[in-house]
Write a protein that holds these residues in place. Sequence first.
Motif, PDB file in Angstrom:
ATOM      1  N   VAL A   5       0.866  -1.171   0.000  1.00  0.00           N
ATOM      2  CA  VAL A   5       0.000   0.000   0.000  1.00  0.00           C
ATOM      3  C   VAL A   5       0.906   1.227   0.000  1.00  0.00           C
ATOM      4  O   VAL A   5       1.713   1.415   0.929  1.00  0.00           O
ATOM      5  CB  VAL A   5      -0.936   0.014   1.223  1.00  0.00           C
ATOM      6  CG1 VAL A   5      -1.807   1.261   1.211  1.00  0.00           C
ATOM      7  CG2 VAL A   5      -1.802  -1.241   1.239  1.00  0.00           C
ATOM      8  N   SER A   7       1.618   5.556  -1.015  1.00  0.00           N
ATOM      9  CA  SER A   7       1.056   6.893  -1.176  1.00  0.00           C
ATOM     10  C   SER A   7       2.072   7.766  -1.892  1.00  0.00           C
ATOM     11  O   SER A   7       3.278   7.501  -1.870  1.00  0.00           O
ATOM     12  CB  SER A   7       0.721   7.515   0.190  1.00  0.00           C
ATOM     13  OG  SER A   7      -0.273   6.781   0.857  1.00  0.00           O
ATOM     14  N   PHE A  55      -5.962   1.461  -7.694  1.00  0.00           N
ATOM     15  CA  PHE A  55      -6.137   2.698  -6.942  1.00  0.00           C
ATOM     16  C   PHE A  55      -7.268   2.535  -5.931  1.00  0.00           C
ATOM     17  O   PHE A  55      -8.298   1.937  -6.221  1.00  0.00           O
ATOM     18  CB  PHE A  55      -6.447   3.854  -7.902  1.00  0.00           C
ATOM     19  CG  PHE A  55      -5.434   3.986  -8.997  1.00  0.00           C
ATOM     20  CD1 PHE A  55      -4.203   4.572  -8.757  1.00  0.00           C
ATOM     21  CD2 PHE A  55      -5.694   3.488 -10.266  1.00  0.00           C
ATOM     22  CE1 PHE A  55      -3.253   4.665  -9.763  1.00  0.00           C
ATOM     23  CE2 PHE A  55      -4.758   3.586 -11.275  1.00  0.00           C
ATOM     24  CZ  PHE A  55      -3.525   4.164 -11.029  1.00  0.00           C
ATOM     25  N   ASP A  56      -7.052   3.071  -4.737  1.00  0.00           N
ATOM     26  CA  ASP A  56      -8.049   2.942  -3.679  1.00  0.00           C
ATOM     27  C   ASP A  56      -8.066   4.219  -2.843  1.00  0.00           C
ATOM     28  O   ASP A  56      -7.011   4.670  -2.395  1.00  0.00           O
ATOM     29  CB  ASP A  56      -7.708   1.735  -2.789  1.00  0.00           C
ATOM     30  CG  ASP A  56      -8.776   1.464  -1.759  1.00  0.00           C
ATOM     31  OD1 ASP A  56      -9.885   1.095  -2.165  1.00  0.00           O
ATOM     32  OD2 ASP A  56      -8.496   1.628  -0.561  1.00  0.00           O
ATOM     33  N   VAL A  93      -1.075  -0.984  -4.240  1.00  0.00           N
ATOM     34  CA  VAL A  93      -2.349  -0.307  -3.997  1.00  0.00           C
ATOM     35  C   VAL A  93      -2.016   1.166  -3.769  1.00  0.00           C
ATOM     36  O   VAL A  93      -1.542   1.558  -2.706  1.00  0.00           O
ATOM     37  CB  VAL A  93      -3.085  -0.891  -2.780  1.00  0.00           C
ATOM     38  CG1 VAL A  93      -4.412  -0.161  -2.563  1.00  0.00           C
ATOM     39  CG2 VAL A  93      -3.320  -2.387  -2.954  1.00  0.00           C
ATOM     40  N   ARG A  95      -2.837   4.738  -2.920  1.00  0.00           N
ATOM     41  CA  ARG A  95      -3.878   5.505  -2.248  1.00  0.00           C
ATOM     42  C   ARG A  95      -4.211   6.736  -3.093  1.00  0.00           C
ATOM     43  O   ARG A  95      -3.337   7.548  -3.401  1.00  0.00           O
ATOM     44  CB  ARG A  95      -3.416   5.939  -0.861  1.00  0.00           C
ATOM     45  CG  ARG A  95      -3.180   4.793   0.097  1.00  0.00           C
ATOM     46  CD  ARG A  95      -4.480   4.083   0.446  1.00  0.00           C
ATOM     47  NE  ARG A  95      -5.435   4.999   1.049  1.00  0.00           N
ATOM     48  CZ  ARG A  95      -6.743   4.748   1.152  1.00  0.00           C
ATOM     49  NH1 ARG A  95      -7.232   3.628   0.678  1.00  0.00           N
ATOM     50  NH2 ARG A  95      -7.540   5.629   1.725  1.00  0.00           N
ATOM     51  N   GLU A  97      -5.283   9.919  -3.093  1.00  0.00           N
ATOM     52  CA  GLU A  97      -5.432  11.034  -2.163  1.00  0.00           C
ATOM     53  C   GLU A  97      -5.267  12.344  -2.925  1.00  0.00           C
ATOM     54  O   GLU A  97      -4.819  12.348  -4.079  1.00  0.00           O
ATOM     55  CB  GLU A  97      -4.397  10.904  -1.047  1.00  0.00           C
ATOM     56  CG  GLU A  97      -4.559   9.621  -0.241  1.00  0.00           C
ATOM     57  CD  GLU A  97      -3.370   9.293   0.649  1.00  0.00           C
ATOM     58  OE1 GLU A  97      -3.594   8.700   1.716  1.00  0.00           O
ATOM     59  OE2 GLU A  97      -2.234   9.628   0.277  1.00  0.00           O
TER      60      GLU A  97
END
Length: 316
Positions: A5, A7, A55-56, A93, A95, A97
């Motif tokens: 995960v 960012s 993308f999550d 994954v 994030r 944002e």
Amino acid sequence: MEVHVVSYPLESDAKEKCALAIGHFDGVHLGHRSVIERAVAKASASGMRAAVMTFDPHPREVLGRGSGYAASLTPLDDKLELFRQAGADAVYVMRFEPAFAEISPRAFVEEVLLRLGVCHAVVGFDFRFGHFGEGSAQSLSELGEGRFGVEIVPAYSREGLKVSSTYVREALENGQVELAAELLGRPYAVSGVVVHGDARGRTIGFPTANVLQDSAYVVPRLGVYAVRVHLPERNGFPAQTLPAVLNHGMKPTFNKESIVPVLEAHLLDFEGDLYGLRVRIEFLHFLRPERKFSGVAELVEQLGKDRDRSAELLRS
């Protein structure tokens, strides 16, 4: 399969090179599979890791461009399992944002893809990236030239129509679960935990497992379905897959006011306690819309017909 995960901005660089399939991949339908399979094939041929970037949460949800996208065809846990089945060695994954939403296409290439060790990227023909989606599959190819290869996979069509997550959602909204299965390459499924209900089904001879979804799934239209229910190992019993008839609805014969729709599965030829178990339900056939009956006797008669029809369809 490794799951990372991440960012933006990334905190570290990847240590291994990879062939990377990039997309949100909600549903992991046949079109998505064609993109992922190309990355897996390239990785195998080149001795690299096969990786997927998703993308999550959904970009449309974050950007306010689609209120319906809070519900998913494949919540993240389901999606990861499908990536594993497709042959991925690693999943990133990302994030989604605000900082990532504002990234330029060039920064996405130089500050994300290159830092992840991408030697080959695979995207669908309609892939968009960067601030306001200003990057395209073609511009990714141009930005990657001399640094990594880019493969653009054409649209995957069924009878002249492009297979898409929107097409799958529309099929489910119309109760066309057989069509959804054709587009996905597998039956559409949701998971949840069996909880206590009002026990009314047991009193009329049709005990049901009341399933509370444990993620925000897109759920097919209200109505009655022939389904398969996958049970995990429990109390010394092995995992099982059992036929069932399922009602997704408001129970209008008994409820006098609107409530939240529920999933109630009557398992055929089964007795036992399933409370607290996490089960998976595969939607196979739409039987009929939900409707209000004149009384319990008429309801029981129809439930018997639904059970017999489900058994017949599931046998075939």
